[in-house]
Design a protein around this motif. Structure first.
Motif, PDB file in Angstrom:
ATOM      1  N   LEU A   1       0.863  -1.167   0.000  1.00  0.00           N
ATOM      2  CA  LEU A   1       0.000   0.000   0.000  1.00  0.00           C
ATOM      3  C   LEU A   1       0.904   1.222   0.000  1.00  0.00           C
ATOM      4  O   LEU A   1       1.430   1.625   1.033  1.00  0.00           O
ATOM      5  CB  LEU A   1      -0.885  -0.032   1.246  1.00  0.00           C
ATOM      6  CG  LEU A   1      -2.099   0.876   1.264  1.00  0.00           C
ATOM      7  CD1 LEU A   1      -2.991   0.614   0.065  1.00  0.00           C
ATOM      8  CD2 LEU A   1      -2.883   0.672   2.549  1.00  0.00           C
ATOM      9  N   ALA A   2       1.096   1.778  -1.202  1.00  0.00           N
ATOM     10  CA  ALA A   2       2.039   2.884  -1.359  1.00  0.00           C
ATOM     11  C   ALA A   2       1.710   3.634  -2.630  1.00  0.00           C
ATOM     12  O   ALA A   2       1.138   3.072  -3.567  1.00  0.00           O
ATOM     13  CB  ALA A   2       3.470   2.352  -1.440  1.00  0.00           C
ATOM     14  N   PRO A   3       2.079   4.892  -2.678  1.00  0.00           N
ATOM     15  CA  PRO A   3       1.869   5.644  -3.919  1.00  0.00           C
ATOM     16  C   PRO A   3       2.664   5.044  -5.070  1.00  0.00           C
ATOM     17  O   PRO A   3       3.687   4.402  -4.872  1.00  0.00           O
ATOM     18  CB  PRO A   3       2.381   7.046  -3.582  1.00  0.00           C
ATOM     19  CG  PRO A   3       2.309   7.131  -2.102  1.00  0.00           C
ATOM     20  CD  PRO A   3       2.590   5.751  -1.606  1.00  0.00           C
TER      21      PRO A   3
ATOM     22  N   GLY B   1       5.627  10.673  -0.887  1.00  0.00           N
ATOM     23  CA  GLY B   1       4.796   9.665  -0.237  1.00  0.00           C
ATOM     24  C   GLY B   1       3.310   9.935  -0.283  1.00  0.00           C
ATOM     25  O   GLY B   1       2.537   9.301   0.424  1.00  0.00           O
TER      26      GLY B   1
ATOM     27  N   GLY C   1      -0.049  10.242  -2.928  1.00  0.00           N
ATOM     28  CA  GLY C   1      -0.496  10.096  -4.303  1.00  0.00           C
ATOM     29  C   GLY C   1      -1.406   8.912  -4.493  1.00  0.00           C
ATOM     30  O   GLY C   1      -1.826   8.254  -3.536  1.00  0.00           O
ATOM     31  N   GLU C   2      -1.712   8.652  -5.760  1.00  0.00           N
ATOM     32  CA  GLU C   2      -2.560   7.523  -6.102  1.00  0.00           C
ATOM     33  C   GLU C   2      -1.840   6.227  -5.755  1.00  0.00           C
ATOM     34  O   GLU C   2      -0.616   6.130  -5.844  1.00  0.00           O
ATOM     35  CB  GLU C   2      -2.905   7.554  -7.591  1.00  0.00           C
ATOM     36  CG  GLU C   2      -3.794   8.719  -7.974  1.00  0.00           C
ATOM     37  CD  GLU C   2      -4.209   8.654  -9.432  1.00  0.00           C
ATOM     38  OE1 GLU C   2      -3.457   8.076 -10.239  1.00  0.00           O
ATOM     39  OE2 GLU C   2      -5.274   9.174  -9.762  1.00  0.00           O
ATOM     40  N   VAL C   3      -2.642   5.229  -5.407  1.00  0.00           N
ATOM     41  CA  VAL C   3      -2.072   3.999  -4.867  1.00  0.00           C
ATOM     42  C   VAL C   3      -2.026   2.910  -5.926  1.00  0.00           C
ATOM     43  O   VAL C   3      -2.954   2.756  -6.705  1.00  0.00           O
ATOM     44  CB  VAL C   3      -2.904   3.522  -3.659  1.00  0.00           C
ATOM     45  CG1 VAL C   3      -2.434   2.163  -3.185  1.00  0.00           C
ATOM     46  CG2 VAL C   3      -2.820   4.540  -2.548  1.00  0.00           C
TER      47      VAL C   3
ATOM     48  N   CYS D   1       8.793   7.275   2.747  1.00  0.00           N
ATOM     49  CA  CYS D   1       7.465   6.703   2.632  1.00  0.00           C
ATOM     50  C   CYS D   1       7.363   5.501   3.575  1.00  0.00           C
ATOM     51  O   CYS D   1       8.298   4.712   3.678  1.00  0.00           O
ATOM     52  CB  CYS D   1       7.234   6.268   1.186  1.00  0.00           C
ATOM     53  SG  CYS D   1       5.534   5.942   0.770  1.00  0.00           S
ATOM     54  N   GLY D   2       6.259   5.377   4.269  1.00  0.00           N
ATOM     55  CA  GLY D   2       6.007   4.208   5.100  1.00  0.00           C
ATOM     56  C   GLY D   2       5.037   3.298   4.380  1.00  0.00           C
ATOM     57  O   GLY D   2       3.886   3.641   4.177  1.00  0.00           O
ATOM     58  N   VAL D   3       5.497   2.145   3.976  1.00  0.00           N
ATOM     59  CA  VAL D   3       4.747   1.274   3.076  1.00  0.00           C
ATOM     60  C   VAL D   3       4.172   0.083   3.831  1.00  0.00           C
ATOM     61  O   VAL D   3       4.916  -0.653   4.494  1.00  0.00           O
ATOM     62  CB  VAL D   3       5.667   0.771   1.937  1.00  0.00           C
ATOM     63  CG1 VAL D   3       4.924  -0.176   1.032  1.00  0.00           C
ATOM     64  CG2 VAL D   3       6.208   1.951   1.148  1.00  0.00           C
ATOM     65  N   HIS D   4       2.854  -0.109   3.727  1.00  0.00           N
ATOM     66  CA  HIS D   4       2.231  -1.304   4.274  1.00  0.00           C
ATOM     67  C   HIS D   4       2.411  -2.464   3.307  1.00  0.00           C
ATOM     68  O   HIS D   4       2.238  -2.292   2.110  1.00  0.00           O
ATOM     69  CB  HIS D   4       0.733  -1.085   4.460  1.00  0.00           C
ATOM     70  CG  HIS D   4       0.379  -0.177   5.585  1.00  0.00           C
ATOM     71  ND1 HIS D   4      -0.704  -0.398   6.397  1.00  0.00           N
ATOM     72  CD2 HIS D   4       0.961   0.939   6.036  1.00  0.00           C
ATOM     73  CE1 HIS D   4      -0.772   0.549   7.301  1.00  0.00           C
ATOM     74  NE2 HIS D   4       0.221   1.390   7.094  1.00  0.00           N
TER      75      HIS D   4
END
Lengths: 181, 172
Positions: A88-90, A97, A99-101, A127-130
């Protein structure tokens, strides 16, 4: 129900091990200037997994790259494993970090898996990415590990995986995955 | 790690059991960007320990949006970083918009994560990150909220929001 304790179960060590999550966390930042497919393993972000076992995967990664190279990373398991995951990240080519996913599931029936990419982050913003997914190990035990690189050739700063990034797996009973493959 | 034949002690079970805090009341901010504790969302920290952090924050608000923060308390000396994972401020309505995954820098207590613009429909932010007391002291960590920009329309973090910490034995 799966992965629960039943009244009368003896609390043996293997039972507790199977019910506990395995979590690994990165203690220090690591860097690379390499562009994929020259992947760099993130030491410390490798969690042991068994053969003939199924796992749920989740995690959180602090990722940073300071120019338009964007960031690429992937999950790699033992030989002949099956892994499917998403982050789950742009998307690429966005800023800081936000924007659209990109919800695309990275479908891989063999290693290596495909890279996923996240946004360009300038000014030191990260960016913190799930992360979420699943893993089936067949004939080989080993580890599920994070590998990373810059996504595109570019001048300038390193791709960086940041301290505190973590990866977690839960071993699950076969019934939960019956028919998935 | 637990080994065959080993006695199962309380500390072993505590090492594999998540700690969860759950909010029982709404917490609102009106015309204020001053962070306040989200009642109930506080968890104790042991010294010299790494934790993973996760939360689920249900909220409503207007033009003021939502500011979230993690903060040390009760003498804790920590490092931490997290990302809000919620809709961006000032984008769209009813919680639909671009995603904010911006990482809030480590050691930056009280830093801001913004999410959403939802007056009638509740939105959700799902922060994740880490908290570390390695090299520091025991204490506690708490989640805080405020409006991101001052607005007469209240921003409310709803009851039922939760946060969770799990120890990372392999990192210590």
């Amino acid at each position: 129900m799966v992965n629960t304790f039943t009244a009368g179960d003896p609390l043996r060590a293997p039972l507790l091990r199977d019910r506990a999550a395995s979590i690994v966390m990165l203690a220090e930042d690591i860097y690379t200037l390499q562009v994929q497919p020259n992947w760099i393993a993130a030491p410390g972000l490798a969690v042991p997994v068994r053969s003939s076992a199924r796992y749920l995967i989740d995690g959180w990664l602090g990722l940073s790259v300071g120019d338009v190279g964007d960031f690429a990373w992937r999950l790699v398991g033992p030989p002949d494993c099956f892994v499917a995951w998403n982050s789950l990240a742009p998307q690429t080519d966005q800023t800081d970090g936000i924007g659209e996913v990109n919800f695309i599931r990275q479908v891989v029936d063999a290693n290596p898996s495909f890279p996923n990419t996240i946004s360009t982050m300038g000014g030191g913003t990260a960016c913190g990415v799930h992360v979420g997914g699943r893993l089936l190990c067949q004939n080989f035990a080993g580890s599920l590990q994070v590998q990373f690189a810059k996504n595109n050739e570019s001048v300038g700063s390193n791709a960086r995986v940041m301290r505190g990034s973590w990866l977690r797996v839960y071993r699950v009973d076969d019934a939960l995955f019956e028919g998935v493959e | 790690m637990i080994f065959a034949g080993q006695k199962v002690r309380a500390s072993d079970l505590n090492n594999i059991t998540p700690m969860v805090a759950y909010s029982l009341v709404d917490v609102a901010a009106t015309s204020s960007t001053t962070l306040k504790v989200i009642t109930g969302l506080s968890l104790p920290l042991e010294a010299e320990t790494f934790y993973i952090f996760e939360a689920w924050v249900s909220y409503r608000g207007g033009a003021g949006d939502l500011r979230l923060a993690l903060a040390e308390a009760d003498g804790a000396q920590t490092a931490m970083a997290w990302s809000p994972c919620g809709p961006a401020t000032n984008t769209g309505t009813d919680g639909v918009g671009e995603l904010v995954c911006t990482r809030v820098a480590a050691e930056n207590f009280g830093a801001v994560g913004c999410a959403g613009n939802t007056t009638s429909t509740a939105a959700v932010a799902m922060p994740r990150g880490y908290v570390s007391t390695v090299g520091g002291s025991a204490g506690s960590v708490q989640m805080m909220m405020a409006q991101n920009t001052s607005s007469a329309t209240a921003t409310t973090v709803e009851a039922g929001s939760w946060m969770r910490l799990m120890k990372v034995p392999s990192a210590t």
